[in-house]
Design a protein around this motif. Sequence first.
Motif, PDB file in Angstrom:
ATOM      1  N   GLY A  93       7.253 -17.885 -29.802  1.00 31.38           N
ATOM      2  CA  GLY A  93       7.229 -18.243 -28.389  1.00 31.38           C
ATOM      3  C   GLY A  93       6.255 -19.353 -28.052  1.00 31.38           C
ATOM      4  O   GLY A  93       5.928 -19.573 -26.885  1.00 31.38           O
ATOM      5  N   GLY A  95       6.647 -22.601 -28.107  1.00 28.88           N
ATOM      6  CA  GLY A  95       7.241 -23.668 -27.306  1.00 28.88           C
ATOM      7  C   GLY A  95       7.294 -23.321 -25.830  1.00 28.88           C
ATOM      8  O   GLY A  95       6.890 -24.116 -24.983  1.00 28.88           O
ATOM      9  N   LYS A  96       7.764 -22.128 -25.525  1.00 25.24           N
ATOM     10  CA  LYS A  96       7.861 -21.704 -24.132  1.00 25.24           C
ATOM     11  C   LYS A  96       6.489 -21.535 -23.503  1.00 25.24           C
ATOM     12  O   LYS A  96       6.342 -21.617 -22.285  1.00 25.24           O
ATOM     13  CB  LYS A  96       8.660 -20.411 -24.036  1.00 25.24           C
ATOM     14  N   ALA A  97       5.455 -21.307 -24.323  1.00 25.67           N
ATOM     15  CA  ALA A  97       4.082 -21.129 -23.812  1.00 25.67           C
ATOM     16  C   ALA A  97       3.338 -22.460 -23.689  1.00 25.67           C
ATOM     17  O   ALA A  97       2.170 -22.485 -23.314  1.00 25.67           O
ATOM     18  CB  ALA A  97       3.307 -20.191 -24.724  1.00 25.67           C
ATOM     19  N   THR A 123       1.447 -16.004 -25.635  1.00 28.54           N
ATOM     20  CA  THR A 123       2.889 -15.828 -25.819  1.00 28.54           C
ATOM     21  C   THR A 123       3.185 -14.330 -25.748  1.00 28.54           C
ATOM     22  O   THR A 123       2.256 -13.511 -25.772  1.00 28.54           O
ATOM     23  CB  THR A 123       3.364 -16.379 -27.189  1.00 28.54           C
ATOM     24  N   LEU A 171      15.213 -23.554 -26.419  1.00 27.30           N
ATOM     25  CA  LEU A 171      13.798 -23.720 -26.157  1.00 27.30           C
ATOM     26  C   LEU A 171      13.525 -24.033 -24.695  1.00 27.30           C
ATOM     27  O   LEU A 171      12.409 -23.929 -24.241  1.00 27.30           O
ATOM     28  CB  LEU A 171      13.227 -24.825 -27.041  1.00 27.30           C
ATOM     29  N   ALA A 172      14.520 -24.461 -23.969  1.00 24.84           N
ATOM     30  CA  ALA A 172      14.305 -24.831 -22.560  1.00 24.84           C
ATOM     31  C   ALA A 172      14.476 -23.654 -21.650  1.00 24.84           C
ATOM     32  O   ALA A 172      15.046 -22.676 -21.936  1.00 24.84           O
ATOM     33  CB  ALA A 172      15.266 -25.939 -22.168  1.00 24.84           C
TER      34      ALA A 172
END
Length: 172
Positions: A93, A95-97, A123, A171-172
């Motif tokens: 996680g 990328g999202k963080a 994350t 990822l978006a």
Amino acid sequence: MSQPKPILDAIRTMLDGAGITYRLVHHAETRTSEESAAARGEDLRVGGKAILAKFGVPVPQGEVAFTADEAADAAKRLGGGTVVVKAQIHAGGRGKAGGVKLVRSADEAEKVAQNLLGRALVTPQTGPEGRVVKKLYVTQGADIDREMYLAVAMDRSARAPAIGARMGLALA
């Protein structure tokens, strides 16, 4: 279980050709391998790319950086254009963080590195305290059509590698 068949077929061929016994597992069975690697101070992502490259699998080039200057220098050595600066913590996680950033220049890589290094990245796998980013991985940018994940862990009871694979998540 959704598995990237061409990658698994290539791995099966490689292992069969080497006479290595293995078993395929669902990716959830190998989830703790990252935690045990963290305890040993290993970096599974960077090490995994090196192993794949050794066997002819095309992987983007990259370098580990411990400072913002090193991140900028790595970006220059990788062509000076689009690179990805990734926080190296043992947790999913990232990328999202906010721990994975696409940048367009060495100067931008340096600025992103300054913002990431020393920061606690939170994350879903780290808990509310997060994990402090102490190193980064700067890698060539790529036009990603689809993402695939592969895990290889040692199954000590079977005395064979256990291999799990899945398609990546958006990822978006």
